[in-house]
Design an enzyme around this catalytic site. Structure first.
Site, short mmCIF file in Angstrom:
data_model
loop_
_atom_site.label_atom_id
_atom_site.label_comp_id
_atom_site.label_asym_id
_atom_site.label_seq_id
_atom_site.Cartn_x
_atom_site.Cartn_y
_atom_site.Cartn_z
CG HIS A 1 -2.17 0.97 1.35
ND1 HIS A 1 -2.40 1.85 0.14
CD2 HIS A 1 -2.92 1.18 2.32
CE1 HIS A 1 -3.46 2.59 0.68
NE2 HIS A 1 -3.68 2.29 1.81
CG HIS B 1 -4.38 0.52 -8.24
ND1 HIS B 1 -5.87 0.64 -7.89
CD2 HIS B 1 -3.50 1.45 -7.19
CE1 HIS B 1 -5.86 1.47 -7.13
NE2 HIS B 1 -4.70 2.10 -6.71
CG ASP C 1 2.94 4.33 -3.98
OD1 ASP C 1 1.88 3.58 -3.85
OD2 ASP C 1 2.99 5.44 -3.21
C1 SDX Z 1 -1.43 2.22 -3.35
O1 SDX Z 1 -6.24 0.85 -3.27
C2 SDX Z 1 -5.72 1.94 -3.68
O2 SDX Z 1 -6.31 2.86 -4.02
C3 SDX Z 1 -4.18 2.02 -3.18
C4 SDX Z 1 -3.56 3.63 -3.50
C5 SDX Z 1 -4.12 4.66 -2.75
O3 SDX Z 1 -4.09 5.73 -3.25
O4 SDX Z 1 -4.72 4.42 -1.71
O5 SDX Z 1 -3.62 3.74 -4.88
C6 SDX Z 1 -1.88 3.51 -3.10
O6 SDX Z 1 -1.43 1.20 -2.61
C7 SDX Z 1 -1.10 1.78 -4.67
C8 SDX Z 1 -0.41 0.54 -4.88
C9 SDX Z 1 1.25 0.39 -4.22
N1 SDX Z 1 1.49 -0.97 -4.21
C10 SDX Z 1 2.64 -1.43 -5.00
O7 SDX Z 1 3.03 -0.76 -5.72
C11 SDX Z 1 3.13 -2.86 -4.51
C12 SDX Z 1 3.14 -3.59 -5.89
N2 SDX Z 1 1.75 -4.15 -6.39
C13 SDX Z 1 1.31 -5.28 -6.03
O8 SDX Z 1 1.70 -5.62 -4.89
C14 SDX Z 1 -0.29 -5.29 -6.46
O9 SDX Z 1 -0.37 -4.88 -7.74
C15 SDX Z 1 -1.25 -4.49 -5.70
C16 SDX Z 1 -1.22 -4.74 -4.14
C17 SDX Z 1 -1.08 -3.02 -5.84
C18 SDX Z 1 -2.78 -5.12 -6.18
O10 SDX Z 1 -2.67 -6.39 -5.82
P1 SDX Z 1 -4.25 -7.25 -6.41
O11 SDX Z 1 -5.20 -6.37 -6.83
O12 SDX Z 1 -4.59 -8.13 -5.13
O13 SDX Z 1 -3.45 -8.01 -7.77
P2 SDX Z 1 -3.04 -9.32 -7.50
O14 SDX Z 1 -1.90 -9.37 -6.43
O15 SDX Z 1 -4.15 -10.33 -7.68
O16 SDX Z 1 -2.23 -9.43 -9.09
C19 SDX Z 1 -2.96 -9.84 -10.19
C20 SDX Z 1 -1.73 -10.71 -10.89
C21 SDX Z 1 -1.10 -11.68 -10.06
O17 SDX Z 1 -0.51 -12.49 -11.02
P3 SDX Z 1 -1.40 -13.95 -11.61
O18 SDX Z 1 -1.84 -14.59 -10.22
O19 SDX Z 1 -2.68 -13.41 -12.30
O20 SDX Z 1 -0.54 -14.77 -12.31
O21 SDX Z 1 -0.61 -9.67 -11.38
C22 SDX Z 1 0.36 -9.80 -10.44
C23 SDX Z 1 0.16 -11.07 -9.49
O22 SDX Z 1 1.02 -11.90 -9.15
N3 SDX Z 1 1.13 -8.77 -10.12
C24 SDX Z 1 2.35 -8.56 -9.91
C25 SDX Z 1 2.36 -7.09 -9.46
N4 SDX Z 1 1.50 -6.88 -9.19
C26 SDX Z 1 0.34 -7.68 -9.32
N5 SDX Z 1 3.48 -8.97 -10.50
C27 SDX Z 1 4.53 -8.41 -10.44
N6 SDX Z 1 4.74 -7.09 -9.84
C28 SDX Z 1 3.55 -6.45 -9.31
N7 SDX Z 1 3.65 -5.32 -9.00
#
Ligand code: SDX
Length: 435
Positions: free
Chosen positions: A270, A311, A369
């Site tokens: 997050h 996201h 971010d």
């Molecule tokens: C913020 O919610 C909000 O609005 C948050 C925010 C706000 O203003 O409040 O926007 C702020 O928190 C932004 C997000 C910051 N976090 C990161 O940058 C951390 C990296 N991102 C991931 O951890 C992830 O993308 C999340 C947590 C942001 C979202 O997670 P989800 O929606 O649960 O997505 P998921 O884990 O189900 O991913 C879907 C697929 C998966 O692969 P498959 O199972 O389909 O094969 O995408 C992949 C994931 O493995 N994936 C990634 C990835 N993010 C998702 N693979 C590599 N790198 C990534 N960053």
């Protein structure tokens, strides 16, 4: 406005043949919803949605995100227009009150906030309890909750006037507490807020001014600071906002609720991602290593993820990331750092990732971010302060969402159910009989 349910969903239990009509609720924008409030009482069934991917927790008028189009609106106003034409304090007023303020209203609101920026002197003793190398987010979790120990006269959550004062106090004092956390970690003296400075000027002044010399505010950095605060102010029911709402539903005081939001924001999935992006760029080190790290990000057996990418809602570019990237170039140019290696590395990483089918297929784009850490580092903030700055800005969104919840006709405690998959009931086993 949300229209009353005219449409219904029919739910049928194929085993018993029973059917139920569930009301459909439509908002101004976004997915329509099936109102399942009576599902348990009418059907005996509950739903399961562990990370709330398909579950709405509330109705809200504050923020709307169109994930497919990459659009973010605050009270109907596009973030791109707000970032270009508004100010953080004006956005705070908008989030809290629902309309852009008239000139006199903004002046009055600014006056209220300015008059609340100082902190009770005894709060300084709380900081003394922390190690100097404590993470500033650990300090913020503590000192924001501590505000409830000092501001007793505005904790009656049922009194609209006390809710207003608490909202002003939090928006005004969290930056002061944040700057104090930065100073404490550096071993430098705290810098008191100044009423002759605007919000962003005052925050930079409290963070970077030292008694030994006059601190010169640079208009381009002040503008960048205010824009960064605007971009992080609110974002629907993200993890930390949902934490604030759930805490508030138990009738906890607003200081405690905001402290709970800070704890949730800290996670690297997050708000902690902005710090993790910089650490990731440091780990990648050079453009030559990008392909290796892209492979790691795709490898399910490797916990590494591309921080700052992906996201839950945006399946397009996060509009905040686009604005942040522009600001990044402006600030680094202004600071004579346009050849900053981390910016170059980030740009190349973004380019390669957005050409890779893994990211394209999963609609993983840079989020807010991805660039924020680069600009904050260039402005002189220690990497540990990045998430603190996110919390400074998001305090406005958190308290606006809390206020909206408190103004609902009936406040009910949030209490999710569960699917129990543990042991069936069994008799206690005496120690001597345990195998
Ligand atoms: C913020 O919610 C909000 O609005 C948050 C925010 C706000 O203003 O409040 O926007 C702020 O928190 C932004 C997000 C910051 N976090 C990161 O940058 C951390 C990296 N991102 C991931 O951890 C992830 O993308 C999340 C947590 C942001 C979202 O997670 P989800 O929606 O649960 O997505 P998921 O884990 O189900 O991913 C879907 C697929 C998966 O692969 P498959 O199972 O389909 O094969 O995408 C992949 C994931 O493995 N994936 C990634 C990835 N993010 C998702 N693979 C590599 N790198 C990534 N960053």
């Amino acid at each position: 406005m949300t229209k009353d349910a005219q449409k219904t969903f029919t739910l049928t239990n194929n085993e018993s043949g029973e059917s139920w009509e569930l009301p459909v609720v439509e908002g101004t924008y976004g997915p329509h919803c099936v109102d399942i409030r009576k599902l348990l009482s009418e059907t005996g069934y509950i739903t399961l949605d562990p990370s709330f991917t398909s579950t709405g927790s509330c109705k809200s008028k504050i923020t709307y995100i169109d994930g497919d189009k990459g659009i973010l609106l605050h009270r109907g106003y596009n973030i791109k227009e707000l970032a270009e034409k508004s100010s953080y304090l004006e956005v705070c007023y908008l989030l809290l009150n629902g309309e852009l303020p008239k000139k006199a209203e903004l002046e009055e609101f600014t006056g209220h906030i300015t008059m609340h920026t100082m902190i009770h002197e005894q709060v300084k003793a709380v900081y003394q309890g922390f190690r100097r190398d404590a993470h500033p987010m650990a300090i913020m979790c503590g000192v924001v909750g501590t505000m409830a120990a000092f501001y007793h006269d505005s904790l009656d959550i049922w009194d609209p006037e006390q809710r207003r004062i608490s909202a002003h106090r939090l928006i005004a004092k969290v930056p002061t507490l944040a700057a104090m956390a930065m100073k404490y970690s550096k071993g430098q003296p705290y810098v008191h807020p100044r009423n002759d400075l605007n919000f962003a000027e005052n925050f930079l002044h409290m963070c970077f001014s030292v008694p030994a010399e006059e601190y010169k505010l640079r208009p381009s950095l002040v503008k960048a600071m205010d824009r960064i605060l605007i971009l992080h102010a609110d974002h629907e029911q993200n993890a930390s906002t949902s934490t604030v709402r759930l805490a508030g539903s138990s009738q906890a005081n607003p200081m405690a609720c905001i402290a709970s939001g800070i704890t949730s924001l800290w996670g690297p999935a997050h708000g902690g991602a902005n710090q993790s992006v910089l650490e990731m760029l440091d780990e990648i080190g050079s453009v030559d290593n990008i392909k290796e790290y892209i492979a790691k990000a795709k490898d399910k057996s490797d916990p590494f993820r591309l921080m700052g990418f992906g996201h839950r809602v945006y399946k397009n570019y996060d509009p905040r990331a686009e604005i942040m990237r522009e600001s990044c170039h402006e600030v680094l140019d202004e600071l004579g750092m346009k050849d900053d290696p981390q910016l170059k590395l980030a740009m190349e990483l973004e380019k390669i990732a957005l050409e890779d089918p893994y990211f394209v297929d999963r609609k993983l784009y840079p989020n807010v971010d991805f660039y924020s850490g680069i600009i904050l580092k260039a402005m002189g903030f220690p990497v540990e302060m990045f998430t603190v700055l996110f919390a400074v800005s998001r305090t406005a969104g958190w308290i606006s969402q809390w206020k909206e919840m408190m103004e609902e006709p009936s406040l009910r405690i949030g209490r999710p159910r569960q699917i129990y998959v543990g042991e069936a009931e069994r008799p206690y086993v005496e120690m001597k009989k345990r195998k």
